[in-house]
Enzyme design. Structure first.
Site, PDB file in Angstrom:
ATOM      1  N   LYS A  12      -7.218  -1.168   4.893  1.00 26.85           N
ATOM      2  CA  LYS A  12      -7.887  -0.063   4.118  1.00 26.85           C
ATOM      3  C   LYS A  12      -8.671  -1.266   3.313  1.00 26.85           C
ATOM      4  CE  LYS A  12      -4.253  -1.036   0.740  1.00 26.85           C
ATOM      5  NZ  LYS A  12      -4.504  -1.579  -0.563  1.00 26.85           N
ATOM      6  N   PRO A  93      -6.407 -10.148   7.205  1.00 25.04           N
ATOM      7  CA  PRO A  93      -5.521 -10.940   6.079  1.00 25.04           C
ATOM      8  C   PRO A  93      -4.732 -10.908   5.510  1.00 25.04           C
ATOM      9  CG  PRO A  93      -8.258 -11.272   6.077  1.00 25.04           C
ATOM     10  CD  PRO A  93      -7.426 -10.017   6.832  1.00 25.04           C
ATOM     11  N   GLY A 100      -2.654  -4.927   5.276  1.00 27.65           N
ATOM     12  CA  GLY A 100      -2.063  -5.248   6.780  1.00 27.65           C
ATOM     13  C   GLY A 100      -0.922  -5.062   6.742  1.00 27.65           C
ATOM     14  N   ASP A 135       2.216   1.440   0.231  1.00 25.31           N
ATOM     15  CA  ASP A 135       1.516   2.583   0.641  1.00 25.31           C
ATOM     16  C   ASP A 135       0.795   2.462   2.238  1.00 25.31           C
ATOM     17  OD1 ASP A 135       1.514  -0.200   1.390  1.00 25.31           O
ATOM     18  OD2 ASP A 135      -0.387  -0.859  -0.158  1.00 25.31           O
TER      19      ASP A 135
END
Ligand code: C5P
Length: 295
Positions: A12, A93, A100, A135
């Site tokens: 995102k 990353p 991620g 999140d």
């Protein structure tokens, strides 16, 4: 060959990230427009008697491995006796501000629910996701949303049609980055959520990004905490002749591109900075299935 499922699980960008206030429970209330992009890890799950997780491209302790924690949490909550063989191929990353690990955890909840035949309400899954990280709930559906509360309250927005981005990810060695960046916020970094509200309105009404509204409460603290950003950020803006914006608590920076060709040209120029650079477009989901034999 055991039955398996495979998905690309998306990163995102925070188009805005306004931190509103400190809370009593140690977290912060925020207001953020967040959007998934095509940069993706790949997650595979297959039936197995034991629970194992193999991560390609990264070495993680079990405690750091959010996918394994998601699997154990789901096993416990749903009373699952069987295991799973999980494989995660990292491309996003790590600890960059691109979500991620959270995306991997949300995809693990979704794929393992399917593999194990768990019938859980969406709200129950959201509650489990929120226990894994602020999140993680967003990535259950992905696309575009306004995140509020500590990140776990979501208001869906229409996803962008096709918006291309170029993403520069300075390498860093800061540990416990997110907690540290929140602790480094000064009074002047807090915001009132107006930019997020206005961007959400413009996405809903016009379906495109008003770049003047992009902002991030961590911009100052990120420059202080990631020393390389101080030089890289202005150099990147000069090289591709446009503003770059911080995602999450950084240090990933992104710029808007007119189309894929423009994004690739900007990426080629940014590559001279010697840091990883990615070209990605907006996507409207948290993950997409991959038809692929296991393993
Ligand atoms: O929820 P998550 O595990 O991603 O948060 C990592 C750390 O970041 C928290 O322990 C907290 O220190 C900080 N944080 C915060 N406010 C938020 C989200 C995270 O202070 N809304």
């Amino acid at each position: 060959m055991p039955d398996g499922l495979c998905a690309r699980t998306y990163a995102k960008l925070n188009l805005t990230l306004e931190v509103l206030r400190r809370r009593e429970d140690g977290y912060h209330d925020l207001s953020s427009v967040v959007h998934t992009i095509g940069l993706a890890d790949e997650l595979r799950v297959a039936e197995a008697s034991q629970l194992t997780c193999w991560v390609e491209g990264l070495s993680l302790t079990d405690e750091e491995n959010l996918v394994l924690r998601a699997a154990r949490l789901l096993q416990r909550e749903a009373g699952i006796g069987s295991g799973a063989s999980i494989r995660l191929r990292k491309a996003i990353p790590v600890a960059a501000g691109l979500g991620g690990g959270s995306s991997d955890a949300a995809s693990a909840l979704v794929l393992l629910s399917r593999l194990w035949g768990v019938h859980m309400s969406h709200q129950h899954l959201v509650d489990l996701a929120a226990r894994l990280g602020s999140d993680v709930p967003f990535f259950l559906r992905g696309g575009a949303a306004v995140m509020s509360g500590r990140g776990d309250t979501l208001m869906p927005l229409p996803a962008l049609g096709t918006q291309w981005f170029v993403v520069l990810v300075p390498r860093h060695t800061v540990v416990h980055k997110t907690a540290l960046l929140y602790e480094s916020l000064a009074d002047e970094d807090f915001a009132d959520g107006t930019a997020t509200h206005r961007l959400a309105t413009s996405l809903r009404d016009r379906g495109c990004i008003d770049e003047a509204l992009l902002r991030n409460s961590f911009a100052r603290a990120a420059r202080a905490s990631f020393p390389s950003l101080r030089g890289l950020w202005p150099a990147a803006e000069r090289l591709c002749s446009r503003p770059l914006h911080l995602s999450g608590a950084g240090p990933a920076l992104f710029a808007l591109a007119r189309d894929r060709t423009d994004a690739r040209a900007a990426a080629t120029r940014l590559a001279s900075l010697g840091q990883p650079v990615y070209v990605a477009r907006s996507v409207s989901t948290g993950r997409s299935p991959r038809k692929m034999p296991y393993p």
